[in-house]
Structures are given as C-alpha cells and as structure tokens.
Design a protein around this motif. Structure first.
Motif, short mmCIF file in Angstrom:
data_model
loop_
_atom_site.label_atom_id
_atom_site.label_comp_id
_atom_site.label_asym_id
_atom_site.label_seq_id
_atom_site.Cartn_x
_atom_site.Cartn_y
_atom_site.Cartn_z
N GLY A 92 10.71 3.02 14.57
CA GLY A 92 9.61 3.61 15.31
C GLY A 92 8.58 4.27 14.43
N ALA A 93 8.60 3.99 13.11
CA ALA A 93 7.65 4.63 12.20
C ALA A 93 6.24 4.07 12.36
CB ALA A 93 8.12 4.45 10.76
N GLU A 94 6.16 2.77 12.66
CA GLU A 94 4.83 2.15 12.79
C GLU A 94 4.38 2.20 14.24
OE1 GLU A 94 3.98 -1.49 10.48
OE2 GLU A 94 6.11 -1.41 9.95
N ARG A 95 3.28 2.88 14.48
CA ARG A 95 2.77 3.02 15.84
C ARG A 95 1.35 2.45 15.89
NH1 ARG A 95 6.28 7.39 15.17
NH2 ARG A 95 4.76 8.88 14.33
N GLY A 208 7.24 -7.20 5.43
CA GLY A 208 5.96 -6.54 5.56
C GLY A 208 4.77 -7.43 5.29
N ASP A 209 4.97 -8.51 4.53
CA ASP A 209 3.87 -9.43 4.23
C ASP A 209 3.85 -10.62 5.18
OD1 ASP A 209 6.10 -10.81 3.41
OD2 ASP A 209 5.40 -11.17 1.36
N GLY A 232 7.93 -0.61 7.52
CA GLY A 232 7.60 -0.54 6.10
C GLY A 232 6.69 0.64 5.82
N GLU A 233 6.84 1.23 4.64
CA GLU A 233 6.01 2.38 4.30
C GLU A 233 4.56 1.97 4.11
OE1 GLU A 233 7.56 4.47 0.97
OE2 GLU A 233 9.47 4.98 1.96
N THR A 234 4.32 0.90 3.37
CA THR A 234 2.96 0.40 3.16
C THR A 234 2.96 -1.11 3.29
OG1 THR A 234 3.36 0.35 0.76
CG2 THR A 234 2.25 2.31 1.66
N PRO A 235 3.19 -1.62 4.50
CA PRO A 235 3.23 -3.07 4.67
C PRO A 235 1.88 -3.70 4.40
CG PRO A 235 3.19 -1.98 6.80
CD PRO A 235 3.36 -0.90 5.77
N ALA A 236 1.91 -4.92 3.90
CA ALA A 236 0.67 -5.64 3.62
C ALA A 236 -0.08 -5.97 4.90
CB ALA A 236 0.97 -6.91 2.83
#
Length: 267
Positions: A92-95, A208-209, A232-236
């Motif tokens: 649930g980190a990516e909103r 993530g990519d 992902g923390e910093t997904p592409a």
C-alpha cells in the motif's frame, strides 16, 4: 475420535470445492501445504499451555491449533481452464490516483494486500479503490519477515491487521500474504487461528520497470497465474503505467484479469 475422522474426511471435500467462477468448477488452487512450510524453515507451534498464556495478546480468542490438517493451504497459482490471471498488489505504499481511474475504467478485480504501518494515513485511498471494485486483504501490521518468529508475535501481526481492516472497512479478509513470501508452519497455524482461509504467494512478479519475472515454471504468462505487484521505492513506471503495460500483454495472449476471491473462496 469420531469427530476427528469426520473432519479428516470433510476437509479435502471443502478444498476440492475451491476454484469456482461464474458457476463453473475449476481444478482448484495449487496448494503448498504444511510440508512445504516445513521445508521453508518451519518453526515449532505452541503447546496448549503456551496458547493459554497468549490469550491476552489482544488478537482475540484462539480456536485451537488442531494439527497440520487444519492449516490453511498456500497457493501461488490457480489451476483453471479459464483464461484468467490474478493481479495482487502489496503493502500500500504506492497511492497513484490514476490507478483508481484505471481500476474503475477497466473494471479490474484487483486484490490489495495491505500493511497497516505502510498504509498509514492513506486508508482513504484504499476506501476509494474498494468502492470501484478492489478487494482488501491482509499483509500484516508491520511487515516483518514472519518465518522463525514465535507464535504469539506472528498471530499478533496477522490478527492485528484483521482487526484494523475490520474496524476501518467492516470486512474480515480471508486471504493473507506473508511479507517477502516467507512463512513456516507457525505462520500457517497463526493465520488459521486469525480466520485466514488461504495464504497467497505468487508465480509472477511485475517489476518496477514493467518487466515480468517468474519464481518457477514457464517464463511466460499462463492461465491461473497469481501476479504480485510489489511496492517500489523509486519505480521507473507508476503503478498505473505498469498495470496498463501488463494489460496490453494480457490482451495479446488472450488473457483477462480474474477476481482471486472467486477462485480461492472461504471453505
């Protein structure tokens, strides 16, 4: 003794009834039972005295541990004749608000496995996702690696998130995904005692990519695949972008997104 014999006969019948969709019976979920958990580094369950001592952990009353035949199955693929795969999203980190629009517009029956400490104040986002058709399932309170932890700690993590989701949404999830996909027999016992019907892993990961990786078997999408979309923390690519790319690939292969809860049901 008669009760135990009846239970032993009934359980396989119940599991065989799983895997239905739209009134048609499938082959039922691929199951990794307690033996697989033991091979993954199983810990020892608690005895009756220990269970009584843990009754005050705030997780609610335990129905008892009952032995390996009472443990929930572990599924990472659903054998089915239907040309469907299942989209499951972790933590649930990516909103991404565009993801809500995508789920609504495409009527995607996605499953969200939520961790309370990750979701934090973002529960409103998931309420909106639920309102457009997503299901909300259990991914623990704090996202620890459960394998090897004592029963009390594992039960508190799983039952605690059951209570959180119940209080916020009025639901009682029946599916559970252990963080990092690691578990042992104690995890299965705790999950069952918290009302979990099945522990859900995955065969395919959407990275993530936007690329796909596979834990086992054919390196291509097949009917019944459970696809994990980790945060992902910093997904592409954004969540909506990754999902849109995956949907194009599904269409090329003649596959569609199915609702996991229709195939792996409460017994």
């Amino acid at each position: 003794m008669a009760v135990l014999l009846v239970a032993g006969l009934v359980l396989p019948v119940v599991l065989a009834g799983w895997g239905t969709f739209g009134g048609r019976a499938g082959a039922g979920p691929a199951v990794r039972g307690a033996d697989a958990a033991a091979g993954a580094g199983a810990g020892k369950g608690v005895g009756a005295g220990e269970a009584e001592a843990e009754a005050g952990d705030g997780a609610g009353p335990s129905p008892g541990h009952g032995g390996p035949d009472r443990l929930p199955p572990v599924v990472d693929h659903v054998p089915t004749r239907d040309k469907v795969v299942f989209l499951t999203y972790d933590d649930g980190a990516e909103r991404d608000p565009r993801f809500i629009d995508l789920v609504r517009g495409r009527r995607l029956p996605v499953s969200m496995f939520l961790t309370d400490s990750v979701v934090g104040p973002g529960y409103g986002h998931f309420a909106r996702l639920r309102s457009v058709g997503a299901s909300l399932q259990n991914h623990t309170l704090d996202h620890p690696a459960l394998r090897g932890l004592p029963y009390a700690g594992q039960r508190a993590e799983i039952c605690g998130q059951q209570r959180k989701l119940g209080s916020r949404f009025g639901i009682r999830p029946h599916l559970f995904r252990p963080p990092y996909g690691t578990y042992d027999t104690t995890t299965l016992r705790a999950a069952g005692d918290c009302g979990i019907a099945a522990v859900v892993l995955w065969r395919v990961t959407l990275e993530g990519d936007g690329t796909l990786t596979y834990t086992r078997g054919a390196h291509r999408l097949t009917p019944g695949d459970i696809i994990s979309v980790p945060a992902g923390e910093t997904p592409a690519l954004t969540l909506a972008e990754r999902t849109t790319r995956l949907l194009r690939e599904l269409e090329e292969r003649g596959l569609r997104v199915g609702r996991l809860e229709d195939y792996v049901r409460r017994p």
